[in-house]
Design an enzyme around this catalytic site. Structure first.
Site, mmCIF file in Angstrom:
data_model
loop_
_atom_site.group_PDB
_atom_site.id
_atom_site.type_symbol
_atom_site.label_atom_id
_atom_site.label_comp_id
_atom_site.label_asym_id
_atom_site.label_seq_id
_atom_site.Cartn_x
_atom_site.Cartn_y
_atom_site.Cartn_z
ATOM 1 N N PRO A 90 0.804 -1.227 0.000
ATOM 2 C CA PRO A 90 0.000 0.000 0.000
ATOM 3 C C PRO A 90 0.838 1.279 0.000
ATOM 4 O O PRO A 90 0.309 2.350 -0.284
ATOM 5 C CB PRO A 90 -0.842 -0.120 1.278
ATOM 6 N N GLU A 117 2.225 -8.015 8.833
ATOM 7 C CA GLU A 117 2.218 -6.576 9.087
ATOM 8 C C GLU A 117 3.026 -5.793 8.059
ATOM 9 O O GLU A 117 2.727 -4.652 7.753
ATOM 10 C CB GLU A 117 2.767 -6.292 10.492
ATOM 11 N N ARG A 155 -2.122 -7.962 -21.428
ATOM 12 C CA ARG A 155 -3.016 -7.596 -22.535
ATOM 13 C C ARG A 155 -2.391 -6.540 -23.445
ATOM 14 O O ARG A 155 -2.908 -6.278 -24.531
ATOM 15 C CB ARG A 155 -4.367 -7.122 -22.004
ATOM 16 N N ASP A 170 -8.254 1.913 -25.239
ATOM 17 C CA ASP A 170 -8.797 1.732 -23.895
ATOM 18 C C ASP A 170 -8.761 3.033 -23.108
ATOM 19 O O ASP A 170 -7.961 3.929 -23.388
ATOM 20 C CB ASP A 170 -7.964 0.693 -23.119
#
Length: 245
Positions: A90, A117, A155, A170
């Protein structure tokens, strides 16, 4: 391209790499996958890969030794490449289409998926080349993030999609959101396809699509327009849209 994954839960990847585009690129020999349980690289009797943090605190921290040895092993298996070692966490750089396009140019990617953690800081500082986050939220581990990045990158490889132009148009590939799309029937419950798309005039169609792309981006993701280079004509369209809104 070689894609390697270091994880404590290799079974999570079986369905993903055995389905859809990820399966097809492997069948076309565009990508080769290797999913490794890095617990097997632990040098202790009980194959522990985590320990309590120095200084105290909640949770467990992944130790450096198993991951360093695992990456060394993968590099030896692919000695001619200089892999990008990607830590899913994160705290990492927010994943974008531009990052996917950058990674799609590489020959060898190693994804490190952690649990608990966090990671021993020496993993961040001396082992990985990239830290990536797929959003500002917390997951149980890095596996789902790795799957997202793998799908997004594969992709983009030449030959992965039936139509090579699909990925070019896209959302985010042009820096804008994609224009609206329509298919048959022309009239569905009184909801009709815009006339311009049935006109056969390619220039008019492209202009409509570009306008709609700008409009959708302005409405839904105006942040994408900040610093975006537009033609004089496109800027005029955008100014008119802002006035109308």
């Amino acid at each position: 391209m070689q894609m390697d994954v270091l994880t404590l839960f290799p079974e999570m990847f079986h369905g993903v790499i055995g389905s859809s585009i990820l399966k097809k690129v492997q069948e076309k020999q565009l990508v080769s996958y290797r999913i490794e349980d890095f617990r097997q690289f632990a040098d202790n009797k009980h194959q522990r890969v985590d320990d309590y943090p120095y200084g105290g605190g909640a949770g467990m921290v992944l130790m450096p030794q198993p991951l360093f040895d695992a990456v060394d092993y993968l590099k030896k298996e692919q000695p001619t490449s200089k892999p990008r070692v990607i830590l899913l966490c994160p705290q990492g750089e927010r994943f974008t289409q531009a990052k996917a396009e950058e990674l799609a140019q590489e020959e060898h990617l190693i994804f490190v998926c952690g649990h608990y953690e966090g990671y021993d800081e020496r993993i961040r500082e001396h082992l990985v080349t990239d830290e990536i986050s797929i959003g500002d939220f917390i997951l149980t581990g890095g596996e789902l993030g790795a799957m997202v990045v793998m799908d997004s990158v594969t992709r983009l490889l030449k030959g992965s999609l039936g139509n090579e132009e699909s990925s070019v148009h896209d959302s985010f590939s042009t820096g804008l959101l994609e224009h609206p799309q329509y298919t048959r029937p022309r009239d569905f419950r009184g909801l009709k396809v815009p006339d311009v798309l049935l006109s056969g005039h390619h220039q008019d169609i492209e202009e409509w699509r570009r306008k709609e792309s700008l409009k959708r981006t302005l409405t839904r993701r105006p942040d994408l327009l900040e610093g975006k280079e537009l033609s004089e004509r496109e800027q005029q369209w955008l100014d008119d849209m802002k006035k109308d809104s």
